[in-house]
Design a protein around this motif. Structure first.
Motif, PDB file in Angstrom:
ATOM      1  N   ALA A  57      -9.437  -8.054  10.298  1.00 16.62           N
ATOM      2  CA  ALA A  57     -10.410  -8.689   9.409  1.00 16.62           C
ATOM      3  C   ALA A  57     -11.418  -7.678   8.876  1.00 16.62           C
ATOM      4  CB  ALA A  57     -11.126  -9.827  10.134  1.00 16.62           C
ATOM      5  N   LEU A  58     -11.951  -6.851   9.762  1.00 16.12           N
ATOM      6  CA  LEU A  58     -12.968  -5.884   9.337  1.00 16.12           C
ATOM      7  C   LEU A  58     -12.380  -4.731   8.529  1.00 16.12           C
ATOM      8  CD1 LEU A  58     -15.164  -5.705  12.567  1.00 16.12           C
ATOM      9  CD2 LEU A  58     -15.690  -6.874  10.411  1.00 16.12           C
ATOM     10  N   LEU A  59     -11.300  -4.142   9.035  1.00 13.07           N
ATOM     11  CA  LEU A  59     -10.762  -2.937   8.402  1.00 13.07           C
ATOM     12  C   LEU A  59      -9.968  -3.218   7.133  1.00 13.07           C
ATOM     13  CD1 LEU A  59      -9.641  -1.044  11.620  1.00 13.07           C
ATOM     14  CD2 LEU A  59     -11.645  -0.561  10.190  1.00 13.07           C
ATOM     15  N   LEU A  60      -9.112  -4.237   7.170  1.00 11.69           N
ATOM     16  CA  LEU A  60      -8.263  -4.488   6.011  1.00 11.69           C
ATOM     17  C   LEU A  60      -8.819  -5.563   5.081  1.00 11.69           C
ATOM     18  CD1 LEU A  60      -4.677  -4.240   7.565  1.00 11.69           C
ATOM     19  CD2 LEU A  60      -6.161  -2.439   6.666  1.00 11.69           C
ATOM     20  N   SER A  61      -9.336  -6.652   5.659  1.00 12.19           N
ATOM     21  CA  SER A  61      -9.827  -7.740   4.813  1.00 12.19           C
ATOM     22  C   SER A  61     -11.158  -7.408   4.143  1.00 12.19           C
ATOM     23  CB  SER A  61      -9.997  -9.026   5.629  1.00 12.19           C
ATOM     24  OG  SER A  61      -8.777  -9.424   6.194  1.00 12.19           O
ATOM     25  N   VAL A  62     -11.989  -6.606   4.811  1.00 11.65           N
ATOM     26  CA  VAL A  62     -13.291  -6.275   4.232  1.00 11.65           C
ATOM     27  C   VAL A  62     -13.252  -4.881   3.597  1.00 11.65           C
ATOM     28  CG1 VAL A  62     -15.741  -5.926   4.697  1.00 11.65           C
ATOM     29  CG2 VAL A  62     -14.527  -7.791   5.828  1.00 11.65           C
ATOM     30  N   VAL A  63     -13.079  -3.853   4.411  1.00 12.80           N
ATOM     31  CA  VAL A  63     -13.144  -2.474   3.898  1.00 12.80           C
ATOM     32  C   VAL A  63     -11.989  -2.182   2.941  1.00 12.80           C
ATOM     33  CG1 VAL A  63     -13.131  -0.034   4.545  1.00 12.80           C
ATOM     34  CG2 VAL A  63     -14.388  -1.681   5.947  1.00 12.80           C
ATOM     35  N   ALA A 102      -2.359   0.485  10.804  1.00  7.29           N
ATOM     36  CA  ALA A 102      -2.380  -0.917  10.371  1.00  7.29           C
ATOM     37  C   ALA A 102      -1.168  -1.671  10.916  1.00  7.29           C
ATOM     38  CB  ALA A 102      -2.425  -1.000   8.846  1.00  7.29           C
ATOM     39  N   PHE A 103       0.001  -1.044  10.886  1.00  2.59           N
ATOM     40  CA  PHE A 103       1.194  -1.696  11.454  1.00  2.59           C
ATOM     41  C   PHE A 103       1.027  -1.937  12.951  1.00  2.59           C
ATOM     42  CE2 PHE A 103       3.970  -0.418   7.739  1.00  2.59           C
ATOM     43  CZ  PHE A 103       4.378  -1.704   7.427  1.00  2.59           C
ATOM     44  N   VAL A 104       0.411  -0.990  13.652  1.00  2.00           N
ATOM     45  CA  VAL A 104       0.160  -1.168  15.084  1.00  2.00           C
ATOM     46  C   VAL A 104      -0.785  -2.351  15.307  1.00  2.00           C
ATOM     47  CG1 VAL A 104      -0.910  -0.114  17.123  1.00  2.00           C
ATOM     48  CG2 VAL A 104       0.688   1.216  15.714  1.00  2.00           C
ATOM     49  N   LEU A 105      -1.852  -2.430  14.525  1.00  2.00           N
ATOM     50  CA  LEU A 105      -2.778  -3.562  14.631  1.00  2.00           C
ATOM     51  C   LEU A 105      -2.065  -4.890  14.381  1.00  2.00           C
ATOM     52  CD1 LEU A 105      -6.065  -2.392  12.865  1.00  2.00           C
ATOM     53  CD2 LEU A 105      -5.740  -2.946  15.285  1.00  2.00           C
ATOM     54  N   VAL A 106      -1.201  -4.921  13.393  1.00  2.00           N
ATOM     55  CA  VAL A 106      -0.467  -6.148  13.089  1.00  2.00           C
ATOM     56  C   VAL A 106       0.426  -6.532  14.269  1.00  2.00           C
ATOM     57  CG1 VAL A 106       1.299  -7.174  11.596  1.00  2.00           C
ATOM     58  CG2 VAL A 106      -0.585  -5.878  10.590  1.00  2.00           C
ATOM     59  N   GLY A 107       1.032  -5.560  14.909  1.00  2.00           N
ATOM     60  CA  GLY A 107       1.849  -5.849  16.080  1.00  2.00           C
ATOM     61  C   GLY A 107       1.036  -6.470  17.202  1.00  2.00           C
ATOM     62  N   PHE A 108      -0.139  -5.903  17.470  1.00  2.00           N
ATOM     63  CA  PHE A 108      -1.013  -6.485  18.504  1.00  2.00           C
ATOM     64  C   PHE A 108      -1.537  -7.853  18.083  1.00  2.00           C
ATOM     65  CE2 PHE A 108      -1.342  -2.082  20.126  1.00  2.00           C
ATOM     66  CZ  PHE A 108      -1.022  -2.334  21.460  1.00  2.00           C
ATOM     67  N   PHE A 109      -1.838  -8.019  16.805  1.00  2.00           N
ATOM     68  CA  PHE A 109      -2.264  -9.317  16.289  1.00  2.00           C
ATOM     69  C   PHE A 109      -1.186 -10.372  16.549  1.00  2.00           C
ATOM     70  CE2 PHE A 109      -1.576 -12.195  12.676  1.00  2.00           C
ATOM     71  CZ  PHE A 109      -2.699 -12.997  12.780  1.00  2.00           C
ATOM     72  N   ASN A 121      -3.963  13.805   1.359  1.00  2.00           N
ATOM     73  CA  ASN A 121      -4.123  12.382   1.071  1.00  2.00           C
ATOM     74  C   ASN A 121      -2.926  11.592   1.599  1.00  2.00           C
ATOM     75  OD1 ASN A 121      -4.045   9.826  -0.466  1.00  2.00           O
ATOM     76  ND2 ASN A 121      -5.821  10.676  -1.513  1.00  2.00           N
ATOM     77  N   ILE A 122      -1.727  12.106   1.407  1.00  2.00           N
ATOM     78  CA  ILE A 122      -0.525  11.441   1.913  1.00  2.00           C
ATOM     79  C   ILE A 122      -0.580  11.346   3.434  1.00  2.00           C
ATOM     80  CG2 ILE A 122       1.977  11.680   2.206  1.00  2.00           C
ATOM     81  CD1 ILE A 122       2.001  12.946  -0.647  1.00  2.00           C
ATOM     82  N   GLY A 123      -1.019  12.403   4.087  1.00  2.00           N
ATOM     83  CA  GLY A 123      -1.132  12.402   5.544  1.00  2.00           C
ATOM     84  C   GLY A 123      -2.127  11.372   6.046  1.00  2.00           C
ATOM     85  N   VAL A 124      -3.283  11.310   5.413  1.00  5.52           N
ATOM     86  CA  VAL A 124      -4.310  10.347   5.815  1.00  5.52           C
ATOM     87  C   VAL A 124      -3.807   8.920   5.598  1.00  5.52           C
ATOM     88  CG1 VAL A 124      -6.606   9.440   5.244  1.00  5.52           C
ATOM     89  CG2 VAL A 124      -6.248  11.912   5.475  1.00  5.52           C
ATOM     90  N   ARG A 125      -3.218   8.680   4.436  1.00  5.45           N
ATOM     91  CA  ARG A 125      -2.705   7.334   4.152  1.00  5.45           C
ATOM     92  C   ARG A 125      -1.590   6.945   5.127  1.00  5.45           C
ATOM     93  NH1 ARG A 125      -3.824   4.890  -0.889  1.00  5.45           N
ATOM     94  NH2 ARG A 125      -5.342   6.089  -2.050  1.00  5.45           N
ATOM     95  N   SER A 126      -0.747   7.897   5.465  1.00 10.47           N
ATOM     96  CA  SER A 126       0.332   7.615   6.424  1.00 10.47           C
ATOM     97  C   SER A 126      -0.249   7.198   7.772  1.00 10.47           C
ATOM     98  CB  SER A 126       1.239   8.832   6.594  1.00 10.47           C
ATOM     99  OG  SER A 126       1.895   9.136   5.380  1.00 10.47           O
ATOM    100  N   ALA A 127      -1.288   7.889   8.217  1.00 10.95           N
ATOM    101  CA  ALA A 127      -1.937   7.533   9.485  1.00 10.95           C
ATOM    102  C   ALA A 127      -2.570   6.144   9.401  1.00 10.95           C
ATOM    103  CB  ALA A 127      -2.986   8.574   9.851  1.00 10.95           C
ATOM    104  N   VAL A 128      -3.192   5.843   8.277  1.00  9.79           N
ATOM    105  CA  VAL A 128      -3.808   4.522   8.089  1.00  9.79           C
ATOM    106  C   VAL A 128      -2.743   3.432   8.111  1.00  9.79           C
ATOM    107  CG1 VAL A 128      -5.022   3.058   6.407  1.00  9.79           C
ATOM    108  CG2 VAL A 128      -5.853   5.369   6.892  1.00  9.79           C
ATOM    109  N   GLY A 160       0.824  -1.214   0.000  1.00  7.08           N
ATOM    110  CA  GLY A 160       0.000   0.000   0.000  1.00  7.08           C
ATOM    111  C   GLY A 160       0.852   1.256   0.000  1.00  7.08           C
ATOM    112  N   ILE A 161       1.937   1.234   0.742  1.00  9.55           N
ATOM    113  CA  ILE A 161       2.856   2.382   0.773  1.00  9.55           C
ATOM    114  C   ILE A 161       3.491   2.582  -0.599  1.00  9.55           C
ATOM    115  CG2 ILE A 161       5.030   3.231   1.752  1.00  9.55           C
ATOM    116  CD1 ILE A 161       4.132   1.769   4.390  1.00  9.55           C
ATOM    117  N   VAL A 162       3.929   1.490  -1.216  1.00  8.03           N
ATOM    118  CA  VAL A 162       4.526   1.583  -2.552  1.00  8.03           C
ATOM    119  C   VAL A 162       3.493   2.106  -3.553  1.00  8.03           C
ATOM    120  CG1 VAL A 162       5.539   0.243  -4.456  1.00  8.03           C
ATOM    121  CG2 VAL A 162       6.269  -0.167  -2.089  1.00  8.03           C
TER     122      VAL A 162
END
Length: 149
Positions: free
Chosen positions: A75-81, A56-63, A45-52, A21-23
């Motif tokens: 599952a809800l935010l990345l796999s669905v939305v 997402a990286f924080v969620l992956v760490g907790f996962f 847009n760059i700012g919003v995407r950077s926050a997202v 997504g970053i690339v």
């Protein structure tokens, strides 16, 4: 309980998807900058995407640490939305007669690169989603002491 291979692999695939997504963002911004320069809307847009991406990286760490809420959030935010946001517009363009490359990658100088990275992104999301709900991962997320964290 030690982290199962399915969770380790899902974590790696989530990191791959986010990096893709970053690339994609870099490629899109490069195309815009080449054509018309970067205005305040692009920077927003760059700012919003950077926050997202950071979220997402924080969620992956907790996962990876076995937090059920992070698995559900991914599952809800990345796999669905997130997946819908990538696939639905391309599917609509395909139904309107666009070529696969144009529908997924656009029509600029970076269309092929964007197309390849987008396909990697989609594949990583699909594989990570499958792995994070595999039997080994399900057992890992059922651990009683993880439920309270």
């Amino acid at each position: 309980m030690e982290q199962p291979e399915t969770v380790k692999n899902a974590t790696l695939l989530w990191a791959t998807a986010i990096t893709a997504g970053i690339v994609e963002t870099v490629l899109a911004v490069s195309e815009i900058a080449k054509d018309s320069g970067l205005d305040s809307g692009v920077w927003m847009n760059i700012g919003v995407r950077s926050a997202v991406y950071l979220g997402a990286f924080v969620l992956v760490g907790f996962f990876a640490r076995g937090r059920r809420w992070a698995r559900v959030s991914l599952a809800l935010l990345l796999s669905v939305v997130g997946l819908a946001a990538m696939v639905v517009p391309s599917a609509m363009q395909l139904s309107d007669g666009e070529s696969l490359i144009a529908a997924v990658g656009g029509d600029g100088d970076f269309a092929i690169a964007f197309f390849v990275v987008r396909l990697l992104h989609i594949a990583a999301v699909l594989l990570a989603t499958g792995l994070m709900f595999s039997p080994g991962a399900n057992a890992y997320f059922r651990k009683p002491e993880l439920a309270t964290a």
